[in-house]
Motif scaffolding. Structure first.
Motif, PDB file in Angstrom:
ATOM      1  N   UNK A  50      -9.385 -23.078  24.459  1.00 22.90           N
ATOM      2  CA  UNK A  50      -8.321 -23.466  23.542  1.00 22.90           C
ATOM      3  C   UNK A  50      -8.631 -24.817  22.903  1.00 22.90           C
ATOM      4  N   UNK A  51      -8.068 -25.044  21.736  1.00 25.66           N
ATOM      5  CA  UNK A  51      -8.135 -26.357  21.079  1.00 25.66           C
ATOM      6  C   UNK A  51      -6.712 -26.720  20.684  1.00 25.66           C
ATOM      7  N   UNK A  52      -6.227 -27.890  21.133  1.00 29.17           N
ATOM      8  CA  UNK A  52      -4.854 -28.253  20.829  1.00 29.17           C
ATOM      9  C   UNK A  52      -4.521 -29.688  21.177  1.00 29.17           C
ATOM     10  N   UNK A  53      -3.228 -30.035  21.088  1.00 30.41           N
ATOM     11  CA  UNK A  53      -2.804 -31.428  21.211  1.00 30.41           C
ATOM     12  C   UNK A  53      -2.588 -31.941  22.635  1.00 30.41           C
ATOM     13  N   UNK A  54      -2.542 -31.057  23.629  1.00 30.04           N
ATOM     14  CA  UNK A  54      -2.246 -31.505  24.997  1.00 30.04           C
ATOM     15  C   UNK A  54      -3.259 -30.938  25.984  1.00 30.04           C
ATOM     16  N   UNK A  55      -3.585 -31.734  27.006  1.00 30.23           N
ATOM     17  CA  UNK A  55      -4.565 -31.276  27.990  1.00 30.23           C
ATOM     18  C   UNK A  55      -3.966 -30.320  29.016  1.00 30.23           C
ATOM     19  N   UNK A  56      -2.655 -30.112  28.991  1.00 33.71           N
ATOM     20  CA  UNK A  56      -2.028 -29.202  29.957  1.00 33.71           C
ATOM     21  C   UNK A  56      -2.000 -27.757  29.477  1.00 33.71           C
ATOM     22  N   UNK A  57      -2.218 -27.502  28.182  1.00 32.24           N
ATOM     23  CA  UNK A  57      -2.300 -26.137  27.687  1.00 32.24           C
ATOM     24  C   UNK A  57      -1.085 -25.658  26.920  1.00 32.24           C
ATOM     25  N   UNK A  58      -1.211 -24.477  26.333  1.00 33.73           N
ATOM     26  CA  UNK A  58      -0.177 -23.956  25.445  1.00 33.73           C
ATOM     27  C   UNK A  58       1.071 -23.462  26.159  1.00 33.73           C
ATOM     28  N   UNK A  59       0.992 -23.146  27.423  1.00 28.42           N
ATOM     29  CA  UNK A  59       2.188 -22.716  28.157  1.00 28.42           C
ATOM     30  C   UNK A  59       3.053 -23.899  28.580  1.00 28.42           C
ATOM     31  N   UNK A  60       2.543 -25.107  28.466  1.00 30.06           N
ATOM     32  CA  UNK A  60       3.276 -26.316  28.844  1.00 30.06           C
ATOM     33  C   UNK A  60       3.673 -27.138  27.619  1.00 30.06           C
ATOM     34  N   UNK A  62       5.241 -27.015  23.313  1.00 32.67           N
ATOM     35  CA  UNK A  62       5.811 -26.283  22.187  1.00 32.67           C
ATOM     36  C   UNK A  62       4.894 -26.328  20.970  1.00 32.67           C
ATOM     37  N   UNK A  63       3.833 -27.157  21.012  1.00 32.30           N
ATOM     38  CA  UNK A  63       2.898 -27.275  19.899  1.00 32.30           C
ATOM     39  C   UNK A  63       1.913 -26.109  19.902  1.00 32.30           C
ATOM     40  N   UNK A  64       1.416 -25.723  18.724  1.00 30.19           N
ATOM     41  CA  UNK A  64       0.473 -24.601  18.649  1.00 30.19           C
ATOM     42  C   UNK A  64      -0.930 -24.992  19.129  1.00 30.19           C
ATOM     43  N   UNK A  65      -1.624 -24.019  19.678  1.00 29.93           N
ATOM     44  CA  UNK A  65      -3.016 -24.160  20.102  1.00 29.93           C
ATOM     45  C   UNK A  65      -3.843 -23.101  19.383  1.00 29.93           C
ATOM     46  N   UNK A  66      -5.106 -23.400  19.147  1.00 33.31           N
ATOM     47  CA  UNK A  66      -6.026 -22.444  18.550  1.00 33.31           C
ATOM     48  C   UNK A  66      -6.867 -21.842  19.666  1.00 33.31           C
ATOM     49  N   UNK A  67      -6.942 -20.507  19.733  1.00 31.27           N
ATOM     50  CA  UNK A  67      -7.807 -19.844  20.701  1.00 31.27           C
ATOM     51  C   UNK A  67      -9.193 -19.778  20.076  1.00 31.27           C
ATOM     52  N   UNK A  68     -10.133 -20.523  20.645  1.00 29.69           N
ATOM     53  CA  UNK A  68     -11.496 -20.556  20.129  1.00 29.69           C
ATOM     54  C   UNK A  68     -12.329 -19.399  20.657  1.00 29.69           C
ATOM     55  N   UNK A  69     -12.027 -18.987  21.882  1.00 32.35           N
ATOM     56  CA  UNK A  69     -12.828 -17.925  22.507  1.00 32.35           C
ATOM     57  C   UNK A  69     -12.022 -17.295  23.629  1.00 32.35           C
ATOM     58  N   UNK A  70     -12.090 -15.966  23.744  1.00 33.23           N
ATOM     59  CA  UNK A  70     -11.514 -15.277  24.896  1.00 33.23           C
ATOM     60  C   UNK A  70     -12.673 -14.742  25.706  1.00 33.23           C
ATOM     61  N   UNK A  71     -12.709 -15.124  26.978  1.00 31.93           N
ATOM     62  CA  UNK A  71     -13.806 -14.687  27.832  1.00 31.93           C
ATOM     63  C   UNK A  71     -13.605 -13.238  28.223  1.00 31.93           C
ATOM     64  N   UNK A  72     -14.680 -12.494  28.230  1.00 29.52           N
ATOM     65  CA  UNK A  72     -14.621 -11.077  28.583  1.00 29.52           C
ATOM     66  C   UNK A  72     -14.706 -10.893  30.098  1.00 29.52           C
ATOM     67  N   UNK A  73     -13.809 -11.557  30.808  1.00 29.92           N
ATOM     68  CA  UNK A  73     -13.747 -11.422  32.258  1.00 29.92           C
ATOM     69  C   UNK A  73     -12.733 -10.337  32.575  1.00 29.92           C
ATOM     70  N   UNK A 102      -8.425 -32.363  13.580  1.00 27.80           N
ATOM     71  CA  UNK A 102      -9.076 -32.644  14.856  1.00 27.80           C
ATOM     72  C   UNK A 102      -8.410 -33.793  15.606  1.00 27.80           C
ATOM     73  N   UNK A 103      -7.797 -34.712  14.874  1.00 29.77           N
ATOM     74  CA  UNK A 103      -7.134 -35.830  15.533  1.00 29.77           C
ATOM     75  C   UNK A 103      -5.916 -35.354  16.315  1.00 29.77           C
ATOM     76  N   UNK A 104      -5.121 -34.467  15.715  1.00 28.09           N
ATOM     77  CA  UNK A 104      -3.953 -33.917  16.402  1.00 28.09           C
ATOM     78  C   UNK A 104      -4.388 -32.940  17.492  1.00 28.09           C
ATOM     79  N   UNK A 105      -5.340 -32.067  17.183  1.00 24.42           N
ATOM     80  CA  UNK A 105      -5.850 -31.075  18.135  1.00 24.42           C
ATOM     81  C   UNK A 105      -7.067 -31.648  18.854  1.00 24.42           C
ATOM     82  N   UNK A 106      -6.831 -32.684  19.640  1.00 22.42           N
ATOM     83  CA  UNK A 106      -7.934 -33.468  20.189  1.00 22.42           C
ATOM     84  C   UNK A 106      -8.470 -32.984  21.536  1.00 22.42           C
ATOM     85  N   UNK A 107      -7.909 -31.906  22.092  1.00 27.61           N
ATOM     86  CA  UNK A 107      -8.355 -31.444  23.413  1.00 27.61           C
ATOM     87  C   UNK A 107      -8.940 -30.044  23.340  1.00 27.61           C
ATOM     88  N   UNK A 108     -10.126 -29.886  23.922  1.00 29.44           N
ATOM     89  CA  UNK A 108     -10.745 -28.572  24.077  1.00 29.44           C
ATOM     90  C   UNK A 108     -10.621 -28.211  25.553  1.00 29.44           C
TER      91      UNK A 108
END
Length: 159
Positions: A50-60, A62-73, A102-108
């Motif tokens: 994911x790429x987004x504004x918080x290091x805790x993730x999109x479930x934690x 209200x801001x949107x995150x971009x899914x960069x890759x879904x692992x085929x697990x 990139x400044x707002x979405x600063x966490x990968x």
């Protein structure tokens, strides 16, 4: 979809026709282990980059995150005391829109979503923003483990 890209380049001087060449992206290979140290079975639902504004993730957040890759697990069950090895291979040079902030979405992040046998939903996020090509030194917090933390509640966000 193949991560390969076709690029046109001149064969010599500028009057010669262009030649097609296949360019492969830089791939990042990540190796993780998940261990179930609890007392109930865990269901590994998804693993995403994911790429987004918080290091805790999109479930934690209200801001949107971009899914960069879904692992085929393949989704699987992780019994108490079990360890699961996961390999994630993904392109490291993502092509995002030109207006991407990139400044707002600063966490990968590597995001692992888990569901416990009692129905609790967890999201474990590992911030790999500073990983780069060679990675930080061995004493960097990037190499520390990540705990499952608090469950995500019914409204979709953690308390």
């Amino acid at each position: 979809m193949s991560p390969e890209v076709v690029r046109l380049r001149p064969m010599g001087d500028s009057y010669v026709p262009l030649v097609q060449e296949v360019v492969r992206p830089t791939l990042r290979h990540l190796h993780y282990t998940l261990s179930n140290t609890g007392k109930q079975t865990l269901y590994v639902k998804s693993i995403e980059i994911l790429r987004g504004p918080h290091r805790r993730g999109h479930l934690f957040s209200h801001d949107p995150f971009t899914v960069l890759h879904q692992n085929e697990v393949k989704s699987c069950l992780l019994e108490p005391g079990e360890i699961l090895a996961i390999n994630i291979e993904h392109p490291a040079d993502f092509k995002l829109p030109a207006d991407f902030d990139y400044e707002f979405n600063s966490h990968e992040l590597v995001s692992v979503e888990l569901i416990a046998a009692d129905g609790s939903r967890y999201q474990m996020c590992h911030d790999i923003t500073e990983l780069g090509a060679s990675g930080p030194d061995l004493h960097h917090p990037l190499w520390d483990g990540v705990a499952s933390g608090r469950p995500v509640r019914g409204d979709g966000f953690a308390l």
